[in-house]
Design a protein around this motif. Sequence first.
Motif, PDB file in Angstrom:
ATOM      1  N   ARG A   6       7.917  -0.454  -0.051  1.00 22.92           N
ATOM      2  CA  ARG A   6       8.537   0.828   0.314  1.00 22.92           C
ATOM      3  C   ARG A   6       9.771   0.586   1.153  1.00 22.92           C
ATOM      4  O   ARG A   6       9.759  -0.241   2.066  1.00 22.92           O
ATOM      5  CB  ARG A   6       7.509   1.691   1.072  1.00 22.92           C
ATOM      6  N   ARG A   7      10.835   1.318   0.855  1.00 24.93           N
ATOM      7  CA  ARG A   7      12.043   1.231   1.684  1.00 24.93           C
ATOM      8  C   ARG A   7      11.873   2.035   2.955  1.00 24.93           C
ATOM      9  O   ARG A   7      11.265   3.106   2.942  1.00 24.93           O
ATOM     10  CB  ARG A   7      13.252   1.782   0.910  1.00 24.93           C
ATOM     11  N   HIS A  48      16.294   2.826  -8.215  1.00 24.53           N
ATOM     12  CA  HIS A  48      17.183   3.956  -8.475  1.00 24.53           C
ATOM     13  C   HIS A  48      16.416   5.269  -8.599  1.00 24.53           C
ATOM     14  O   HIS A  48      17.026   6.342  -8.548  1.00 24.53           O
ATOM     15  CB  HIS A  48      17.976   3.713  -9.765  1.00 24.53           C
ATOM     16  N   ALA A  49      15.091   5.185  -8.780  1.00 20.43           N
ATOM     17  CA  ALA A  49      14.284   6.395  -8.945  1.00 20.43           C
ATOM     18  C   ALA A  49      13.309   6.632  -7.802  1.00 20.43           C
ATOM     19  O   ALA A  49      12.915   7.773  -7.557  1.00 20.43           O
ATOM     20  CB  ALA A  49      13.513   6.325 -10.265  1.00 20.43           C
ATOM     21  N   LEU A  50      12.918   5.573  -7.104  1.00 16.34           N
ATOM     22  CA  LEU A  50      11.939   5.682  -6.028  1.00 16.34           C
ATOM     23  C   LEU A  50      12.443   4.946  -4.789  1.00 16.34           C
ATOM     24  O   LEU A  50      13.243   4.009  -4.898  1.00 16.34           O
ATOM     25  CB  LEU A  50      10.592   5.078  -6.465  1.00 16.34           C
ATOM     26  N   PRO A  51      11.971   5.323  -3.626  1.00 22.99           N
ATOM     27  CA  PRO A  51      12.382   4.641  -2.387  1.00 22.99           C
ATOM     28  C   PRO A  51      11.650   3.300  -2.223  1.00 22.99           C
ATOM     29  O   PRO A  51      10.814   3.139  -1.329  1.00 22.99           O
ATOM     30  CB  PRO A  51      11.994   5.633  -1.296  1.00 22.99           C
ATOM     31  N   ALA A  72       0.823  -1.206   0.000  1.00 27.25           N
ATOM     32  CA  ALA A  72       0.000   0.000   0.000  1.00 27.25           C
ATOM     33  C   ALA A  72       0.857   1.256   0.000  1.00 27.25           C
ATOM     34  O   ALA A  72       0.543   2.237  -0.700  1.00 27.25           O
ATOM     35  CB  ALA A  72      -0.934  -0.014   1.213  1.00 27.25           C
ATOM     36  N   GLU A  73       1.957   1.250   0.762  1.00 35.26           N
ATOM     37  CA  GLU A  73       2.829   2.424   0.821  1.00 35.26           C
ATOM     38  C   GLU A  73       3.518   2.673  -0.504  1.00 35.26           C
ATOM     39  O   GLU A  73       3.625   3.812  -0.971  1.00 35.26           O
ATOM     40  CB  GLU A  73       3.883   2.252   1.930  1.00 35.26           C
ATOM     41  N   ALA A  74       3.978   1.603  -1.137  1.00 33.71           N
ATOM     42  CA  ALA A  74       4.656   1.765  -2.425  1.00 33.71           C
ATOM     43  C   ALA A  74       3.678   2.134  -3.522  1.00 33.71           C
ATOM     44  O   ALA A  74       3.988   2.942  -4.412  1.00 33.71           O
ATOM     45  CB  ALA A  74       5.397   0.483  -2.784  1.00 33.71           C
TER      46      ALA A  74
END
Length: 428
Positions: A427-428, A409-412, A384-386
């Motif tokens: 999500r990281r 490389h573009a998103l967390p 859900a977060e990603a």
Amino acid sequence: MELSAPFTRALLDGFGAAYADLLRIAARSTGSRDEARDLVHDTWLRLAEHAQAGQAPAEGEPPRDTTAYLATMAHHLALDAHRRTQRTAQHHAALAQQPAPLCPDVAETVMYRQALDALEHALAGLPARARTVFDAHRVHGETQPDIAARLGVSLNTVERDLLLASDCIADALQRWRGERGAGARSGRRRGLATLLGLGGMGMAGLLGWRHWQAQDAQPAWRAALATATGQRARHALPDGSTLELDADSRVQVDFFATRRAVQLMQGAAFFTVAHDRDRPFSVQAGAVRVTVLGTRFGVERLPSGAVLVQVESGRVRVEPGPGLPALALGAGQALRVAADGQVQTASGEAAPWRHGEIVFADSTLGEALARLQRYTPDPLQASAEAAALAVSGRVRIAQARAWLDQLPHALPVRVQHQDGGARLVTRR
């Protein structure tokens, strides 16, 4: 030889790295970079379709040289396309040698209308039951015994009503023809009267057509068209229009006497509409209706529930929903209608998926993955977060796996490879 599932998956996994080489090879074969892109994309679609089918023969070793194997596939597809083009050209040449079909000239067309008007006026003067019997038998093909049973009258009564209608038709045609000694024009009229038929069969067919045209209740032609995951299709419609379906898409096409209607239930479609002033062409996508006479445009139902309308040429009328004002779009214009009816202008070329690309503008990662899911048999999921992260950009469909692998490389986010080729983005 049938490709095994591991072999096909290995080719798909290596497609992104081989893409540039394949494009160069295809461009040399076709002489056109645009055709080369379409050819490479079709190669990828064939592999994705094969993987979706789930065929898995015994041979399962990965290819030794992915690029060489894919180049061979693309070359064979190019040969097939060339042969189809040649066959099409030969077919068109053969058609050009055939005599032109016989069609009525302007004078004959006017006389058809005059004759129909005279006959309809005459039939309108019949008693109600006789008109009902005539329509049921001569227009709708109902048998005399069935008519008698339905109306609760005898078979002799039905026959008398039909004779009355036939006499009425004969009198009307006699009056319409005028004097028989009127030269070529009366000769043409006699020929038309023969065509219409004093017995009423041919005339009834024309009257039935006009009656049906006025009612416009039943489609003259209907088709349900769909594509599977990783497939695209192009369909020729009976009016000369064409319809291109994106992967994992469904439409219902209904052609009536006075209108042409398409319902887009799922996915995306691009339309090249043959001009017909008397029969508007409309596309219904949810609450959104797009109406044209003749143009090129795309309509897409987005994963968010919004509808995207993009015009390549001509003009279209867009009705965002009940009670909302209609909008006009011209060539190069686009708009996005949200699920709640809110309208936003959009940009970009119409239906870029036709050329093997997807454009994300003001989208979420969840929407992007749902859009890519039309092309891959492997599940694409996001937490859900990603899924809520914003994403924009242009993606080559054939390089979708490489794009996914580059997301960190573009998103967390993290991209986790799971069993069976599935990907999970968190999500990281």
